[in-house]
Scaffold this motif. Structure first.
Motif: not given
Length: 226
Positions: A66, A74-76, A79, A83
């Motif tokens: 990430t 927060w992750k896009s 991502e 994951e």
């Protein structure tokens, strides 16, 4: 730097999964046609950034996939997919200098001319997203071939364009003929359409994109954490 960014992009898109080894140095030397010193330099940078961990006799392992620091919640979208064990691959369909018709969004943003970059994203090998990126004409003389795997925003930053903010808009749209063909869908099939505007520090638009997502294959996901 370019090789480092390509390797990093592969990590972030799940092509080199977490807790697996990246290809050995001789294979990367052969793929990119560069020296061992260049490959080792790229790997060293990714080790320093916390993406890779070398181990004597065991190869170089992916330990982070990430962009955000671990303390960030927060992750896009990409991502989140990575994951969950998915892999996203980019395919460059073409680049060209184009003239924009009046009364189009591209003409409003960039004037009479600019660049068009067409890419296809594959989710676990299946066509998932079609993107057309529109860029200012001043980038016409730059080498766009690296966009087959390179991050578009990394490419812009390498060419002196500092990105300050983004704006996304979403809609439901019928698949245009050419895009439906790329996504292996019937013409007119309902798709999620995403419009993205990227702005520089002066507030000018430096990239406008139109993306079509086959959400029958995978929903577009946003996670919110309190």
């Amino acid at each position: 730097m370019q090789i480092k960014n390509i390797l990093k992009d592969r990590i972030l898109h799940g092509q080199y999964p977490l807790d697996t080894n990246i290809p050995p140095e001789p294979r990367l030397e052969e793929e990119f046609g560069v020296s061992k010193i260049t490959i080792r330099g790229a790997i060293k940078e990714l080790v320093q950034e916390g993406y890779l961990e070398p181990s004597s006799g065991r190869g170089t392992r992916v330990i982070r996939n990430t962009r955000a620091a671990k303390r960030s919640t927060w992750k896009s979208f990409t991502e989140l997919l990575v994951e969950e064990g998915h892999a996203m691959q980019k395919k460059l369909l073409g680049t060209e200098a184009v003239h924009y018709a009046t009364e189009t969004e591209q003409h409003r943003l960039f004037g009479d001319a600019g660049l068009r970059v067409e890419r296809l994203y594959l989710l676990d090998g299946a066509p998932y997203i079609h993107y057309a990126h529109y860029l200012p004409a001043r980038l016409e003389k730059t080498d766009l071939s690296g966009l087959a795997e390179h991050s578009l925003y990394g490419f812009l930053e390498e060419n002196g364009i500092v990105l300050a903010r983004f704006r996304d808009a979403f809609a439901v749209s019928a698949a245009p003929a050419g895009i439906a063909e790329q996504l292996n869908l019937a013409e007119g099939a309902p798709l999620l359409k995403r419009l993205r505007y990227a702005y520089d520090e002066a507030g000018g638009v430096v990239e406008y994109s139109e993306g079509y997502y086959n959400t029958a294959l995978q929903h577009y996901v946003v996670n919110y954490d309190g």
